[in-house]
Design an enzyme around this catalytic site. Sequence first.
Site, PDB file in Angstrom:
ATOM      1  N   ASP A 296      34.395  30.014 -15.278  1.00  0.00           N
ATOM      2  CA  ASP A 296      34.928  31.341 -14.973  1.00  0.00           C
ATOM      3  C   ASP A 296      33.833  32.354 -15.289  1.00  0.00           C
ATOM      4  OD1 ASP A 296      36.736  33.537 -14.489  1.00  0.00           O
ATOM      5  OD2 ASP A 296      38.383  32.213 -14.985  1.00  0.00           O
ATOM      6  N   HIS A 330      32.053  32.479 -12.255  1.00  0.00           N
ATOM      7  CA  HIS A 330      32.484  33.396 -11.202  1.00  0.00           C
ATOM      8  C   HIS A 330      31.670  34.695 -11.261  1.00  0.00           C
ATOM      9  CE1 HIS A 330      35.478  30.612 -10.150  1.00  0.00           C
ATOM     10  NE2 HIS A 330      36.414  30.970 -11.015  1.00  0.00           N
TER      11      HIS A 330
END
Length: 519
Positions: A296, A330
């Site tokens: 993430d 991300h």
Amino acid sequence: MKLNVIFRNARCAVLECADGSIFYLDQPAEVFVNGEKKFDTDHVIFSLYGLAPQTMYHVELKRDGSLLGEALFTTEYEFVTLNVNQFGAKGDGVSDDTHFIQAAIMACPKNSRVLIPKGTYRITSLFLKDDLNLELESGATLLAYTDRERFPVFPPLVQSYDERGEYILGTWEGNPLPMFSGIITGINVKNVVIYGGGILDGQASFEEGNWWPNHRVMKTAFRPRMVFLNHCENVVMQGLTVKNSPSWNIHPFFSNHLRFLDMEVRNPKVSPNTDGLDPESCRDLEVAGLYFSLGDDCVAVKSGKIYMGKTYQTPSQDICIRQCCMRDGHGSVTIGSEMAGGVKNLIVKDCLFQNTDRGLRIKTRRGRGKDAVVEGILFDHIRMDHVMTPFVVNSFYYCDPDGHTEYVKTKEPLKVDERTPQIRSLTFRNIQAENCHVAAAFLYGLPEQKIGQVKMEHIRVTYAPDAKADIPAMMEGVEPMAKQGIYINNVNNLILNDVSVEGQDGAAITLENIEQLES
């Protein structure tokens, strides 16, 4: 080259080579301590272990016999060392060593050390206390259990008998919610150092009964962090490798004066909600020499969702991230989306961003509130490679149950009220982004409350030959794209100085609804 000592205690020191390199030295160098070669390093920031208390050390950095830099320092005083093996911890990878290590922590006096020597120690949650030096030696691993029934549950809101009327323990994505205690947990502690060359391993996986299957469904409580610091002060984490976290790896929450130095934070790329470092409503953070590779955002700066931001009005502020390498996440450095208390004075400099979806990523939306102010954001001297979209500012982030409603997604101006967030000032300079895929930049402010100022100076963007199409921002109405240039919409004052985009399909720069342009 200057060789600076940026941290030291009784047993270790962290040094930084100030020669203009970013994260990695141009060429490896040899580290000598008191005339004896110890190891080679290719890192700008590196650590020394196995030092003796109250001892002077002369460190030299050499290459091919030539002196590159040197430093002189004296280690700090230490009263006693408590070895956890003497308290009953076995480190055999089978026995539960939680209580034995916890006993050593609780018995440790000020100016002393708890030592976890080589071995594999099975644990659930360890709780910190004031004035603690906890060393996880190289070759030592804290290996967490994954059975939910072994972990304490923190209730979200406990009634207090002061003017506020509540005490918050459990939290999840910016809201007070029940959560399992962290593998390493600090609650209202101060003056703590957690350091060493060892490993914190959460053992999270997609195996049945582990933390990641059906991760969107809360089972008793939300997944634990590897390190959770709630209302702590003066905490240093140094040297450790943190990996396989059940959720966010390191989560400081309403904590101040924190340092994270020369660490590795690793989770599989496919692991859910495994952000690297998420300071939430924190002040005065230094993040230096960290390597991130995870599933993430690498660093996500937050300050709560609507209730927390409005009730506590505590921004995350005065944060410096430098000499770090962000990979595979991300976002390399993200602001939001839970930032209802605001984010102020964030500096990111001398960093590498590699193979992340986005470089800078600001996520906000209508409803975050008037305290959700983003200002004083500076990105300087950054090198990006295979970052899909280097710069993203998304004022229409479609999170939460109402994320796809007309109120959130409309591009028509609405009334500015107590629900309207604000982005005031962003500066990007001395940035080179190679092998971009989706868009060079995608900045989209609110039409009713435009981004105050965006300054882009000395920026170079090129594209990967086999660029992959994707959406640059998670907002309604944006289609997948590839090799797009700079797109900026709804900005009051835009300053472009020496900005170059090469190899794009279509226009290099597309501007809409810009009140004042300086180019």
